[in-house]
Design a protein around this motif. Sequence first.
Motif, PDB file in Angstrom:
ATOM      1  N   ILE A  57       0.870  -1.097  -0.192  1.00 30.96           N
ATOM      2  CA  ILE A  57       0.082  -0.061  -0.049  1.00 30.96           C
ATOM      3  C   ILE A  57       0.970   1.253   0.108  1.00 30.96           C
ATOM      4  N   THR A  58       1.927   1.285   0.748  1.00 37.27           N
ATOM      5  CA  THR A  58       3.027   2.371   0.803  1.00 37.27           C
ATOM      6  C   THR A  58       3.583   2.754  -0.629  1.00 37.27           C
ATOM      7  N   ALA A  59       3.977   1.516  -1.181  1.00 41.09           N
ATOM      8  CA  ALA A  59       4.615   1.668  -2.668  1.00 41.09           C
ATOM      9  C   ALA A  59       3.429   2.447  -3.633  1.00 41.09           C
ATOM     10  N   VAL A  60       2.297   1.712  -3.404  1.00 41.42           N
ATOM     11  CA  VAL A  60       1.322   2.447  -4.488  1.00 41.42           C
ATOM     12  C   VAL A  60       0.973   3.854  -4.043  1.00 41.42           C
ATOM     13  N   LEU A  61       0.862   4.259  -2.810  1.00 40.61           N
ATOM     14  CA  LEU A  61       0.615   5.610  -2.437  1.00 40.61           C
ATOM     15  C   LEU A  61       1.743   6.466  -2.903  1.00 40.61           C
ATOM     16  N   SER A  62       2.944   6.123  -2.529  1.00 40.33           N
ATOM     17  CA  SER A  62       4.093   6.928  -2.830  1.00 40.33           C
ATOM     18  C   SER A  62       4.420   7.116  -4.497  1.00 40.33           C
ATOM     19  N   THR A  63       3.825   6.224  -5.176  1.00 43.41           N
ATOM     20  CA  THR A  63       3.761   6.466  -6.707  1.00 43.41           C
ATOM     21  C   THR A  63       2.607   7.433  -7.036  1.00 43.41           C
ATOM     22  N   TRP A  64       1.541   7.242  -6.428  1.00 41.04           N
ATOM     23  CA  TRP A  64       0.683   8.212  -6.861  1.00 41.04           C
ATOM     24  C   TRP A  64       0.979   9.598  -6.237  1.00 41.04           C
ATOM     25  N   ALA A  65       1.556   9.646  -4.958  1.00 38.32           N
ATOM     26  CA  ALA A  65       1.801  10.942  -4.718  1.00 38.32           C
ATOM     27  C   ALA A  65       3.034  11.625  -5.521  1.00 38.32           C
ATOM     28  N   THR A  66       4.102  10.933  -6.007  1.00 38.20           N
ATOM     29  CA  THR A  66       5.151  11.332  -7.057  1.00 38.20           C
ATOM     30  C   THR A  66       4.416  11.983  -8.308  1.00 38.20           C
ATOM     31  N   MET A  67       3.453  11.099  -9.038  1.00 41.20           N
ATOM     32  CA  MET A  67       2.903  11.475  -9.941  1.00 41.20           C
ATOM     33  C   MET A  67       2.013  12.825  -9.801  1.00 41.20           C
TER      34      MET A  67
END
Length: 139
Positions: A57-67
Amino acid sequence: MNLWLFSAGVGTGIAAIMHLVCIYWGPNGYRFFGAGEHFAKLAEQGSYTPTFVTLGITAVLSTWATMALYAAKATAIIPMTRYLLLAVTGVFLLRGILGLILIFNPQGRSELFWLISSAICLVLGICYAIGLKQQWHSL
């Protein structure tokens, strides 16, 4: 800079960090953040399942935040950024709405968890939606 997408990115980044805090605190963190007693007990038993799920979940959220943060500056970091952010918007809005429905059938989590997390998801989804609408032509 698009403040809506910036806010969405920062909020999503904070959510990612809070998931890491949950792992750090262990069973008490899973309980405090409302992951459910099942996850807390698995963590107490030394299972890696809660950690791996939460890291995912952290990896997905981090990717979305970066985008979102890149899109706030009208910079597409990957092809089809606008469509991916549209999907992220949909996920947050859908999660917020469905979570509000789950207040009546909490499925092992508290009503408070569903209320707070759903409100956060709805706010983030709205920030993504407004920001993406404003930035659509630039991405």
